[in-house]
Scaffold this active site. Structure first.
Site, PDB file in Angstrom:
ATOM      1  N   ASP A 191       0.858  -1.182   0.000  1.00  0.00           N
ATOM      2  CA  ASP A 191       0.000   0.000   0.000  1.00  0.00           C
ATOM      3  C   ASP A 191       0.897   1.236   0.000  1.00  0.00           C
ATOM      4  O   ASP A 191       2.124   1.124  -0.054  1.00  0.00           O
ATOM      5  CB  ASP A 191      -0.950  -0.002   1.201  1.00  0.00           C
ATOM      6  CG  ASP A 191      -2.305   0.623   0.857  1.00  0.00           C
ATOM      7  OD1 ASP A 191      -2.328   1.801   0.451  1.00  0.00           O
ATOM      8  OD2 ASP A 191      -3.336  -0.064   0.988  1.00  0.00           O
ATOM      9  N   HIS A 265      -2.737   3.281  -4.789  1.00  0.00           N
ATOM     10  CA  HIS A 265      -2.110   2.859  -3.528  1.00  0.00           C
ATOM     11  C   HIS A 265      -0.674   2.406  -3.804  1.00  0.00           C
ATOM     12  O   HIS A 265      -0.207   1.403  -3.260  1.00  0.00           O
ATOM     13  CB  HIS A 265      -2.917   1.751  -2.854  1.00  0.00           C
ATOM     14  CG  HIS A 265      -4.216   2.230  -2.275  1.00  0.00           C
ATOM     15  ND1 HIS A 265      -4.286   2.965  -1.116  1.00  0.00           N
ATOM     16  CD2 HIS A 265      -5.504   2.101  -2.709  1.00  0.00           C
ATOM     17  CE1 HIS A 265      -5.550   3.265  -0.849  1.00  0.00           C
ATOM     18  NE2 HIS A 265      -6.308   2.756  -1.813  1.00  0.00           N
ATOM     19  N   ASP A 328      -8.731  -0.313  -6.184  1.00  0.00           N
ATOM     20  CA  ASP A 328      -9.621   0.632  -5.515  1.00  0.00           C
ATOM     21  C   ASP A 328      -8.977   2.010  -5.388  1.00  0.00           C
ATOM     22  O   ASP A 328      -7.756   2.147  -5.414  1.00  0.00           O
ATOM     23  CB  ASP A 328      -9.974   0.110  -4.120  1.00  0.00           C
ATOM     24  CG  ASP A 328      -8.742  -0.071  -3.242  1.00  0.00           C
ATOM     25  OD1 ASP A 328      -7.781  -0.715  -3.711  1.00  0.00           O
ATOM     26  OD2 ASP A 328      -8.730   0.438  -2.102  1.00  0.00           O
ATOM     27  N   GLU A 329      -9.820   3.016  -5.235  1.00  0.00           N
ATOM     28  CA  GLU A 329      -9.428   4.375  -4.858  1.00  0.00           C
ATOM     29  C   GLU A 329      -8.275   4.912  -5.705  1.00  0.00           C
ATOM     30  O   GLU A 329      -7.337   5.514  -5.194  1.00  0.00           O
ATOM     31  CB  GLU A 329      -9.066   4.410  -3.373  1.00  0.00           C
ATOM     32  CG  GLU A 329     -10.243   4.042  -2.463  1.00  0.00           C
ATOM     33  CD  GLU A 329      -9.892   4.013  -0.991  1.00  0.00           C
ATOM     34  OE1 GLU A 329     -10.762   4.338  -0.169  1.00  0.00           O
ATOM     35  OE2 GLU A 329      -8.733   3.655  -0.661  1.00  0.00           O
ATOM     36  N   TRP A 470      -8.251  -3.222   8.726  1.00  0.00           N
ATOM     37  CA  TRP A 470      -7.310  -2.219   8.212  1.00  0.00           C
ATOM     38  C   TRP A 470      -6.556  -1.645   9.411  1.00  0.00           C
ATOM     39  O   TRP A 470      -7.144  -1.352  10.442  1.00  0.00           O
ATOM     40  CB  TRP A 470      -8.052  -1.126   7.456  1.00  0.00           C
ATOM     41  CG  TRP A 470      -8.821  -1.649   6.279  1.00  0.00           C
ATOM     42  CD1 TRP A 470     -10.166  -1.879   6.198  1.00  0.00           C
ATOM     43  CD2 TRP A 470      -8.275  -2.032   5.010  1.00  0.00           C
ATOM     44  NE1 TRP A 470     -10.488  -2.374   4.960  1.00  0.00           N
ATOM     45  CE2 TRP A 470      -9.352  -2.475   4.213  1.00  0.00           C
ATOM     46  CE3 TRP A 470      -6.989  -2.035   4.472  1.00  0.00           C
ATOM     47  CZ2 TRP A 470      -9.174  -2.912   2.900  1.00  0.00           C
ATOM     48  CZ3 TRP A 470      -6.810  -2.479   3.173  1.00  0.00           C
ATOM     49  CH2 TRP A 470      -7.899  -2.899   2.394  1.00  0.00           C
ATOM     50  N   THR A 471      -5.247  -1.455   9.245  1.00  0.00           N
ATOM     51  CA  THR A 471      -4.419  -1.202  10.425  1.00  0.00           C
ATOM     52  C   THR A 471      -3.819   0.199  10.474  1.00  0.00           C
ATOM     53  O   THR A 471      -2.813   0.418  11.151  1.00  0.00           O
ATOM     54  CB  THR A 471      -3.284  -2.242  10.516  1.00  0.00           C
ATOM     55  OG1 THR A 471      -2.443  -2.126   9.356  1.00  0.00           O
ATOM     56  CG2 THR A 471      -3.843  -3.655  10.617  1.00  0.00           C
ATOM     57  N   GLU A 472      -4.423   1.174   9.790  1.00  0.00           N
ATOM     58  CA  GLU A 472      -3.905   2.537   9.907  1.00  0.00           C
ATOM     59  C   GLU A 472      -3.736   2.938  11.366  1.00  0.00           C
ATOM     60  O   GLU A 472      -2.735   3.545  11.747  1.00  0.00           O
ATOM     61  CB  GLU A 472      -4.848   3.540   9.229  1.00  0.00           C
ATOM     62  CG  GLU A 472      -4.912   3.449   7.724  1.00  0.00           C
ATOM     63  CD  GLU A 472      -6.115   2.642   7.271  1.00  0.00           C
ATOM     64  OE1 GLU A 472      -6.492   1.686   8.001  1.00  0.00           O
ATOM     65  OE2 GLU A 472      -6.671   2.956   6.216  1.00  0.00           O
TER      66      GLU A 472
END
Length: 764
Positions: A191, A265, A328-329, A470-472
């Site tokens: 990412d 990403h 995505d995104e 998700w680990t933000e």
């Protein structure tokens, strides 16, 4: 002798009742038929797999290991002698992941023709043996269980890109998945914030892209004496470690699906190899910002050669059918302004950047097809058109799954927020950092993955479902586990058990046994939603106390005399009044069993007018996050609930009678969020001083200012600072609105806690 008498008594009780209760196992089996009798499991019990059957032997050893760790028993693995009680593994059963389990007086028989089915039968046998916690022998009521999964894809997505987890942690998660009969680990390995997979042909992907300096001035000031530069965090998995993890997972019938993000990403790989990017000025350091970056791979042939090389190494490591490619995104701004990209579009007769992404994903799909693999992507891949063999992970609600299935694509349901396990599990202040919305255990359990809009033929394209972590904001492995569990148990039951058999009451009844297994094995889970907390308010000279926690799971019992609560203590049903100084001890129970440790709460003049940020209301609720402070580097950090698009808090119904002062604990956090043009929506009132102020308004955020607290004293601290000042005299209850004045978003001021002080009640 005493233990034998107790076991005999318990066995007699089971025989008398016919052992009619449902087995306390999760996920619930398809069929569970109680019978007369009981099987006694003890140190003399043997486990007997078929001869010359390596997979059955592996399952037998797995069961023996679980029994030793959970009950302290060490069963021998061999054929039983005459008269010996045995757990027998048999191949005379259903195929695949299905199994049959018979518990009788002298035998427990686990039967399946499939390796996975035999393994899952072993897991069920272990769950029956741990229906009651404790070491030593156990009694298993006689029964027949016939079981098979609802879906073939039962998964968890682990994000190792935003924050790195150790090899041992990943293995531990795989074990926990296997014990929940989950069979797919979607492993998010790349990412913007990190590239976690060793690619031998491109070593800078991990030499450069796997490391970053955390956000904030505290990290910037944390100098590594070896380098003279700020200390970095990160890590990556060597190819040997990946092979080890893949083999470990395969032995537990878990398939790992790697994710290599394209075309967006891609910040980290572009930092490592700038020639891959589309920006006129490529980034020079891996970032600790969260959100959606604008950096995309370009569409040069050398970039596709890079991706082909990467995927060649990826498929050599991961033998499963699927490779996830993200999709995505992908913000198209850089493609729109890049002359080379625009020239390539003209050359290919591609009319829009959205269509260009479809072409890009199709190129990657062709690479995977040539390597004997199938492509999976997030639901945005549908927008540009993809091959029919592509599988779609539906995350933006369920529309992606519906469209995919109707177009003939296989699909996996993983919609936000219900399957996004980075949301808080409760509104309690002690919840780990994460998304600010609350997704409870019951919310997860109630989710039905099969879209009603699909007809029976289209439903065959629904492969299954998965929960995502998700680990933000999950900086530590302990927090990852707390966000996942016990909600993963609800995911597992929905993915495995028949839809018609789902029953929240039954699940909640079986939950205490599952939590006991976690505790026995020393496995981390989030107890915060199961613990009781109080929210008190002034009531005359005393307080009105509301007890919260374990909502929809258990009942709250409490005492006011300092004694430890039990299942027979006063049942909480509604808020009650109590004198100031009262000690409330409270605990949640289900079926007489405690769900978490008892809480010890003192109701005093301070607590009745004090609220943590998590107990305040976000004024708009545009993008609410539960964030932690960036300082201190070592040790516990404060957590702040804040709407980063509208940093504004409401203390609703604050009793201001007699209040003369206000005390607010505040902090500063780095604004490390990539939110594009949405940053223009963040508005502040102009400050009256260089450092800014905290303004408090009465009634609404447009109401009269009743207090102003200068921020200057707090600017000297990287941690939480306490501001204190006078507040205008007001009688009765009013909403209070808290906002900061500042010139820019960096740093963003946040509230930790608000305390109203009446008269001389507080001398601090």
């Amino acid at each position: 002798m005493i233990r034998s008498l107790l076991l005999a008594t318990a066995a007699a009780a089971m025989l008398a009742t016919g052992a009619s209760a449902a087995a306390p196992i999760i996920p619930a089996p398809v069929s569970d038929t109680p019978r007369e009798g009981v099987f006694q499991l003890d140190a003399r019990t043997v486990i007997s797999p078929p001869a010359n059957d390596a997979q059955a032997l592996a399952s037998a050893r797995y069961l023996a290991d679980l029994l030793e760790r959970s009950r302290g028993l060490k069963p021998a693995i061999r054929a039983p002698k005459p008269g010996e009680r045995a757990i027998v593994l048999s191949r005379q059963g259903p195929a695949g992941e299905a199994y049959r389990l018979d518990v009788e007086g002298q035998r427990v028989t686990i039967a399946s023709a499939g390796d996975a089915g035999l393994f899952y039968g072993v897991v069920t046998a272990w769950q029956l043996a741990t229906a009651e916690p404790g070491k030593g022998p156990a009694l298993l009521p006689a029964r027949r269980i016939e079981d098979a999964p609802r879906f073939g894809w039962r998964g968890v997505m682990l994000d190792s890109a935003r924050h790195f987890q150790s090899v041992d942690y990943v293995k531990g998660l795989i074990d926990r998945m296997a014990q929940s009969k989950l069979n797919t680990l979607h492993w998010h390995l790349t990412d913007d914030q990190g590239w976690r997979l060793e690619i031998k042909k491109y070593p800078k992907l991990t030499e450069v892209g796997a490391w970053r300096v955390p956000a904030g001035p505290a990290a910037t000031a944390d100098i590594d004496p070896k380098t003279g530069k700020p200390r970095v965090i990160g890590g990556y998995y060597t190819q040997d470690q990946v092979r080890e993890i893949v083999a470990y997972a395969a032995a537990r019938h878990v398939t790992i699906v790697p994710e290599i993000e394209t075309p967006g990403h891609a910040h980290a790989p572009i930092v490592a190899y700038p020639e891959l990017g589309s920006a006129a000025t490529p980034p020079t350091a891996t970032s600790s910002d969260w959100g959606v970056f604008p950096y995309l791979y370009n569409v040069d042939e050398r970039t596709f050669a890079f991706l082909d090389d990467v995927l060649t190494e990826v498929v050599a490591l991961f033998p499963g059918t699927y490779v996830h490619v993200g999709g995505d995104e992908a913000v198209k701004d850089q493609w729109k302004t890049n002359p080379a990209v625009q020239a390539r579009m003209k050359e290919l007769h591609i009319a829009s950047e959205r269509q260009l992404q479809g072409w890009f994903i199709s190129r990657v799909e062709q690479m995977l097809h040539a390597k004997g693999r199938r492509l999976i992507g997030w639901d945005e891949i549908l927008e540009g058109g993809v091959a029919e063999t592509a599988t779609v992970t539906s995350w933006r609600g369920i529309d992606g799954a519906i469209i995919a299935a109707k177009l003939g694509h296989d699909t996996i349901l993983s919609p936000e927020p219900m399957m996004y396990l980075n949301y808080r599990q409760s509104a309690a202040p002690d919840e780990p950092p994460g998304r600010g919305g609350v997704v409870t255990l019951k919310d997860v359990y109630d989710y039905e993955p099969m879209p009603a809009a699909l007809n029976p033929d289209e439903q065959h394209h629904v492969l299954g479902m998965q929960g995502n972590i998700w680990t933000e904001h999950a900086r530590t492995e302990e927090r990852v586990s707390r966000m996942l569990f016990p909600r993963v148990a609800a995911v597992a039951e929905t993915a495995w058990s028949p839809a018609a058999a789902k029953d929240w009451t039954s699940f909640a009844d079986r939950l205490p046994a599952e939590l006991a297994r976690y505790r026995t094995l020393g496995l981390t889970f989030d107890e915060t939603p199961l613990k009781v907390r109080a929210l008190s308010a002034p009531d005359g000279r005393g307080a009105r106390v509301a007890l919260l926690g374990a909502e929809q799971i258990g009942e709250i019992r409490y005492t006011l005399d300092g004694s430890v609560p039990g299942a027979g203590s006063t049942l909480y049903s509604q808020p009650f009044t109590a004198p100031l100084g009262t000690r409330v001890r409270a605990q949640a129970f289900r079926g007489g069993q405690p769900l978490a440790a008892a809480s010890d709460i003192v109701v005093d003049a301070r607590s009745v007018r004090s609220r943590a940020s998590q107990e305040l209301k976000a004024c708009q609720g545009a993008l609410v996050l539960n964030l932690e402070d960036d300082a201190p580097i070592q040790g516990e950090r404060a957590r702040f609930l804040v709407d980063i698009l509208s940093p504004c808090w409401l203390y609703e119904g604050a009793d201001l009678t007699g209040v003369s002062q206000v005390e607010v604990a505040v902090g500063q956090i780095p604004f490390n969020f990539q939110i594009g043009k949405d940053i223009e929506k963040i508005k502040f009132r102009p400050p009256a001083t260089a450092e800014g102020e905290l303004e408090i308004r009465q009634g609404s955020c447009q109401g009269a200012v009743v207090a102003v607290l200068p921020l200057a004293p707090a600017t000297r601290s990287q941690g939480v600072s306490v501001l204190k000042g006078k507040i205008a005299a007001v009688t009765g209850s009013q909403d209070l609105c808290f906002t900061f004045t500042q010139k820019a978003v960096e740093p963003m001021w946040v509230i930790d806690r608000v305390t109203l002080i009446a008269g001389a009640a507080d001398g601090r």
